[in-house]
Scaffold this motif. Structure first.
Motif, PDB file in Angstrom:
ATOM      1  N   SER A  27      -3.675  -9.761 -32.352  1.00  0.00           N
ATOM      2  CA  SER A  27      -2.849  -9.737 -31.143  1.00  0.00           C
ATOM      3  C   SER A  27      -2.849 -11.083 -30.436  1.00  0.00           C
ATOM      4  CB  SER A  27      -3.343  -8.643 -30.189  1.00  0.00           C
ATOM      5  OG  SER A  27      -3.194  -7.365 -30.772  1.00  0.00           O
ATOM      6  N   GLY A  30      -0.140 -12.986 -32.185  1.00  0.00           N
ATOM      7  CA  GLY A  30       1.196 -12.470 -31.891  1.00  0.00           C
ATOM      8  C   GLY A  30       1.586 -12.621 -30.439  1.00  0.00           C
ATOM      9  N   PHE A  94       1.845  -6.923 -29.113  1.00  0.00           N
ATOM     10  CA  PHE A  94       0.629  -7.729 -29.241  1.00  0.00           C
ATOM     11  C   PHE A  94       0.000  -7.988 -27.873  1.00  0.00           C
ATOM     12  CE2 PHE A  94       3.086  -8.986 -33.052  1.00  0.00           C
ATOM     13  CZ  PHE A  94       2.165  -8.627 -34.024  1.00  0.00           C
TER      14      PHE A  94
END
Length: 401
Positions: A27, A30, A94
């Motif tokens: 995450s 992203g 994310f």
């Protein structure tokens, strides 16, 4: 659904911790694209430029505040927002995982809510499962629904509704692998899913109301509605009157030159993106609502145990639960130990929690947004910025298609 220490054995807790760490690491990569608005359709300046780190930090603080507002769902049982669906829809999947992870970390360390050894379990259940299910369902629904603000709000309702029992089912799966109490899997599944379907209704109402409120005034700030704010750019033809046109019979000599030079300029202006809109008013309004929820409205929240606590107590799932390692924290159980007045104690604790979550969350998101990808050259950011400015029209057209 804050799982305390002792519900799961050490191997499952450790495996969940590893899975949570992997999800957070993914995450972090992203979220940089979501926060800076780079990559794919989100390179559109009208959309990505508004998804700033302070707004993502505010989403985390808002989730913290609304999680304090337990609502009744059945006799002697309450529920509260999980927040994964709301975060994913507002700021992206994310960034949404990071928002919920920051909230859970603050709750575990400062408020003794959710076990520290169970932090990985809680991130997986409340941060990863809810985000993946809700965002996947949202995108699927928006592919078949009309392209409108109402469709985004309706899809948000359904996505949030489904995400909560999905998390309860995931809890049952983990319990099958390493639950510490001798309770039949069928009983755990039936009890968890039934009560969390009801909690899901409350989650859906809160999520849809929040998304609908934001999208009604600033659809460009809603990640799930990014197509509404990034339609294809259209070239408008502009007719420019000149002195030669106004006087019949006047020779078209030097007077015609301004018209020829003005037309390309007008066409270029028609294609230029609108100036970025300020987020200050939205941020201040959201912060005020967040502080009011944590500092005032939380006093009127239901005092009944939440769905997991009720199911665990009724079915013996909590027979090996352990006291929280931070039970002696001055903010444990969302109150300040040295203040006798319950209303003041809870309100101040809530406001402190909002402030800490906002500060930590904003700091994380600012760092994530400024971090350069490990595999990118030193000038990647400036190149991306120039590429984004040059490719806005093409990306926007593809988004609209």
């Amino acid at each position: 659904m804050h799982v305390p220490d002792g519900f799961f054995d050490a191997p499952v807790s450790a495996a969940a911790g590893v899975a949570a760490a992997g999800a957070v690491a993914l995450s972090l990569r992203g979220a940089r694209r979501e926060l800076s608005g780079t990559g794919g359709a989100e390179r559109s300046a009208a959309v990505g430029g508004e998804r700033t780190a302070p707004l993502a930090g505010l989403v985390a603080a808002f989730i913290f505040a609304v999680q304090m507002l337990n609502f009744p769902v059945a006799a002697g049982t309450s529920g509260h927002l999980l927040g994964g669906a709301l975060a994913a829809i507002l700021v992206g999947p994310f960034t949404g995982v990071l928002c919920v992870s920051v909230v859970l970390l603050m709750q575990g360390l400062l408020f003794a809510d959710g076990g520290l050894t169970a932090l990985g379990v809680n991130i997986v259940l409340m941060g990863v499962v809810t985000v993946v299910v809700a965002y996947g369902l949202l995108r699927g629904l928006l592919r078949v629904l009309p392209r409108s603000r109402g469709s985004v709000t309706a899809a948000s309702f359904v996505a949030a509704l489904v995400s909560v029992p999905a998390s309860a089912i995931a809890f049952t799966g983990l319990y099958a692998l390493g639950g510490t109490a001798d309770v039949s899997l069928g009983k755990v599944f039936a009890a968890m899913t039934s009560v969390h379907v009801l909690i899901g209704v409350g989650e859906a109402v809160i999520t849809a109301a929040t998304v609908g409120a934001v999208i009604s005034v600033r659809p460009d700030l809603v990640h799930g509605a990014r197509e509404l704010a990034s339609g294809p750019l259209k070239l408008r033809t502009v007719e420019v009157a000149t002195p030669g046109d106004a006087t019949e019979g006047t020779a078209a000599g030097p007077a015609a030159a301004p018209a020829e030079s003005a037309a390309p300029a007008a066409a270029t202006a028609a294609q230029a993106p609108a100036a970025p809109r300020s987020n200050r008013r939205m941020w201040l309004g959201g912060l005020l609502a967040t502080v009011l929820c944590a500092g005032v409205v939380s006093f009127y929240a239901s005092a009944s145990p939440d769905g997991l606590e009720k199911v665990a107590a009724d079915n013996g799932i909590d027979e090996k639960a352990r006291d929280h390692d931070a039970a002696d924290s001055p903010l444990a159980d969302y109150g300040i130990a040295d203040i006798a007045d319950a209303r003041l104690s809870g309100g101040l604790a809530g406001v402190i929690g909002v402030g800490v979550t906002l500060a930590v969350g904003s700091g994380v998101f600012v760092a994530v947004r400024r971090r350069r990808p490990e595999d990118a050259p030193a000038g990647a950011d400036s190149h991306s910025a120039g590429d984004s400015a040059g490719g806005t029209g093409g990306d926007a057209a593809r988004t609209g298609a």
